[in-house]
Design a protein around this motif. Structure first.
Motif, mmCIF file in Angstrom:
data_model
loop_
_atom_site.group_PDB
_atom_site.id
_atom_site.type_symbol
_atom_site.label_atom_id
_atom_site.label_comp_id
_atom_site.label_asym_id
_atom_site.label_seq_id
_atom_site.Cartn_x
_atom_site.Cartn_y
_atom_site.Cartn_z
ATOM 1 N N ASN A 358 0.833 -1.197 0.000
ATOM 2 C CA ASN A 358 0.000 0.000 0.000
ATOM 3 C C ASN A 358 0.869 1.248 0.000
ATOM 4 O O ASN A 358 1.810 1.368 0.788
ATOM 5 C CB ASN A 358 -0.909 0.018 1.242
ATOM 6 N N GLY A 359 0.538 2.181 -0.898
ATOM 7 C CA GLY A 359 1.286 3.429 -0.970
ATOM 8 C C GLY A 359 2.520 3.374 -1.840
ATOM 9 O O GLY A 359 3.230 4.375 -1.968
ATOM 10 N N ALA A 360 2.815 2.238 -2.458
ATOM 11 C CA ALA A 360 4.032 2.117 -3.266
ATOM 12 C C ALA A 360 3.950 2.922 -4.559
ATOM 13 O O ALA A 360 4.972 3.353 -5.091
ATOM 14 C CB ALA A 360 4.306 0.641 -3.590
ATOM 15 N N GLY A 361 2.747 3.105 -5.093
ATOM 16 C CA GLY A 361 2.597 3.854 -6.335
ATOM 17 C C GLY A 361 1.855 3.110 -7.420
ATOM 18 O O GLY A 361 1.914 3.500 -8.599
ATOM 19 N N LYS A 362 1.121 2.044 -7.051
ATOM 20 C CA LYS A 362 0.374 1.290 -8.065
ATOM 21 C C LYS A 362 -0.677 2.167 -8.738
ATOM 22 O O LYS A 362 -0.817 2.164 -9.963
ATOM 23 C CB LYS A 362 -0.278 0.060 -7.425
ATOM 24 N N SER A 363 -1.430 2.913 -7.926
ATOM 25 C CA SER A 363 -2.471 3.778 -8.488
ATOM 26 C C SER A 363 -1.863 4.872 -9.353
ATOM 27 O O SER A 363 -2.453 5.281 -10.364
ATOM 28 C CB SER A 363 -3.309 4.399 -7.366
ATOM 29 N N THR A 364 -0.673 5.349 -8.978
ATOM 30 C CA THR A 364 0.014 6.356 -9.783
ATOM 31 C C THR A 364 0.378 5.809 -11.153
ATOM 32 O O THR A 364 0.198 6.473 -12.187
ATOM 33 C CB THR A 364 1.287 6.839 -9.056
ATOM 34 N N LEU A 365 0.865 4.568 -11.181
ATOM 35 C CA LEU A 365 1.214 3.949 -12.448
ATOM 36 C C LEU A 365 -0.033 3.695 -13.291
ATOM 37 O O LEU A 365 -0.023 3.894 -14.515
ATOM 38 C CB LEU A 365 1.962 2.639 -12.197
ATOM 39 N N ILE A 366 -1.117 3.276 -12.658
ATOM 40 C CA ILE A 366 -2.367 3.068 -13.395
ATOM 41 C C ILE A 366 -2.844 4.369 -14.025
ATOM 42 O O ILE A 366 -3.265 4.403 -15.194
ATOM 43 C CB ILE A 366 -3.454 2.488 -12.454
ATOM 44 N N ALA A 367 -2.771 5.462 -13.262
ATOM 45 C CA ALA A 367 -3.202 6.754 -13.791
ATOM 46 C C ALA A 367 -2.375 7.144 -15.018
ATOM 47 O O ALA A 367 -2.909 7.675 -16.006
ATOM 48 C CB ALA A 367 -3.097 7.827 -12.707
#
Length: 509
Positions: A358-367
């Motif tokens: 959690n918080g590693a940046g998965k959602s950032t990469l998806i965006a």
């Protein structure tokens, strides 16, 4: 030894159909390492309701509930919104057991103080859930009730939680859709089904295999009984036709003969006719009895048909080999650089498991992926981790054109939600809203599907149907999930996000 006893327990909201109906059950802590019972069932089967009844939040509408324990059962609900007094007290405690438990779950009390750390509401839902469960374990209850404890947890956090829960020595009931948790932690499975409760030995996977085999056997027996009943009805129809023919023939002959027929011969003919009619009438009676017995056999075999069919995506291929690339530094929501030195490409038909804490940046990469895909001709279907407003999912379905709405509602039914309820409710449950969002996505035409924790709030039957749909989808897939079983059968490569970098493993050729 703590124990739970239910006798004819029922519960219904207002005058609605009972969620739980005449449930009789005995549960006790086991004299061995694990006392955990997995509670499973479809959305709406009454899993959370059962925990709230056991925890004293709700009262039965009928029947008896008896919990034998030195202290009242402790319920840890799904919600992680507010910082509760028990969490505050646990964070402030410096006795050896509390400190050891915080260390075991990698919890820092300073994180709860907004002047020192980030504060409760800035912590991720997964971190807040760990605090909740740890505070509950610290009280050492006899009976512990957990509702979806691994929602929002990454694999590393889930493993920490499993380790702590494995040390619990009381009677624990855990509602979960997480097959890894159920198979690792539990040794009994309580299945809530059609208003009742079935207790099975073993964890979820072997228990589910047994009840599915039993249900398949009942369906086969039911189908055989239906075929036999139809055969007996067909024979009954033939016997009735024979009887009608036998009665009609002599009447026709008498009309043709008129008054010239000798009395003796007529008397003999009538006697033979009466015997034949009596025999045929007896046979009709026998066949009616056989049909009745065949119907009784059909009625005696209880089966529940699922909705059947399959859930599946339509694939709109664009013909391009490389669908999207992301390279260099990636900023978090347009602000600071969050990922550095990124070099990933999503190929046609590639199936990627996007991993990271959690918080590693998965959602950032998806965006970043979505932003670049929007500049191409690819059709993208996206399921976010959290829905902004579950009620808007109902509004969105109502607004669809009739043909599309019909397809979406068909998928909703396959996922285990009553389409009529979907169209009338203004307050869907989290599971219902999630299924609505999935149904709209599944009913769309896409060349790329991106799913962020798609199993959140889904029941196990729906997860297994989704698993099958993803296996059959021929487009490109990017999925963020802590469900190891789902990832194992639906993906062929992985992108691991850690230390602000992305590592690609086992790439598709």
């Amino acid at each position: 030894m703590p124990s739970i006893h239910l006798r004819g327990l029922s519960f219904a909201h207002s005058t609605a159909i009972p969620v739980l109906d005449d449930v009789t059950l005995d549960l006790a802590a086991m004299p061995r390492a694990s006392g955990w019972v997995g509670v499973v069932g479809a959305n709406g089967a009454g899993k959370s309701t059962l925990l709230h009844l056991l925890g004293g939040v709700l009262a039965p509408t009928a029947g008896d509930l008896d919990v034998q324990s030195s202290v009242p059962p402790l319920l840890v609900p799904q919600d992680v919104g507010d910082l509760s007094p028990d969490v505050i007290g646990f964070a402030a405690s410096w006795n050896g057991a509390a400190a050891k438990l915080r260390s075991r779950l990698e919890l820092d009390p300073d994180d709860l103080d907004p002047e020192i750390g980030r504060g409760w509401h800035v912590l991720s839902p997964g971190q807040r859930k760990r605090w909740q469960v740890a505070a509950a374990l610290a009280t050492r209850p006899d009976v512990l009730l957990l509702d979806e404890p691994t929602n929002h947890l990454d694999v590393a956090a889930r493993d920490l939680l499993l380790d702590a829960l494995g040390a619990f020595r009381g009677l624990g009931l855990v509602v979960s859709h997480d097959r890894t948790l159920l198979d690792t932690l539990t040794d009994r499975t309580l299945r809530l089904h059609r208003g009742g409760a079935e207790l099975h030995t073993g964890s979820y996977t072997p228990a589910a295999a047994r009840w599915r085999a039993e249900e398949a056997g009942r369906r086969d027996a039911h189908d055989r009984a239906v075929r036999e009943a139809r055969r007996q009805r067909r024979i009954l129809g033939e016997v009735r036709r024979d009887r009608h023919g036998a009665e009609a023939g002599p009447r026709r002959e008498r009309r043709l003969a008129g008054a010239n027929q000798p009395d003796a011969r007529e008397a003999g003919r009538k006697l033979a006719q009466q015997k034949a009619e009596a025999a045929l009438a007896a046979r009709v009676g026998q066949m009616r009895s056989r049909v009745a017995r065949a119907d009784e056999v059909v009625d005696s075999i209880a089966v529940q048909r699922d909705h059947g069919g399959s859930v599946g995506f339509d694939h709109a291929a664009s013909g391009r080999r490389v669908l999207v690339e992301v390279g260099g530094d990636v900023r978090h929501r347009g602000g600071d650089v969050w990922l550095t030195g990124v070099d990933v490409a999503l190929h046609r038909g590639e199936r990627v498991h996007l991993r990271g804490v959690n918080g590693a940046g998965k959602s950032t990469l998806i965006a970043a992926l979505v932003e670049r895909l929007e500049q191409t001709s690819e059709t993208v279907a996206i399921l976010p981790q959290d829905l902004d407003d579950p009620r808007q999912e109902v509004v969105a379905v109502r607004a669809l054109d009739p043909a599309t709405r019909g397809r979406v509602l068909g998928v909703v039914a396959l996922l285990g939600v009553d389409p009529d309820r979907v169209l009338t409710t203004d307050d869907p449950s989290p599971g219902e809203a999630r299924k609505l969002a999935l149904a709209r996505l599944l009913a769309s035409t896409a060349s790329v599907v991106i799913l962020d924790e798609p199993t959140n709030h889904l029941d196990l039957p729906s997860i297994e149907r989704l698993e099958t749909a993803l296996q059959e989808f021929s487009g490109a897939l990017v999925i963020v999930t802590h469900d190891d079983a789902l990832a194992a059968v639906t993906t062929t490569s992985s992108w691991a996000v850690h230390d602000r970098r992305v590592t690609v493993a086992a790439p598709v050729p």
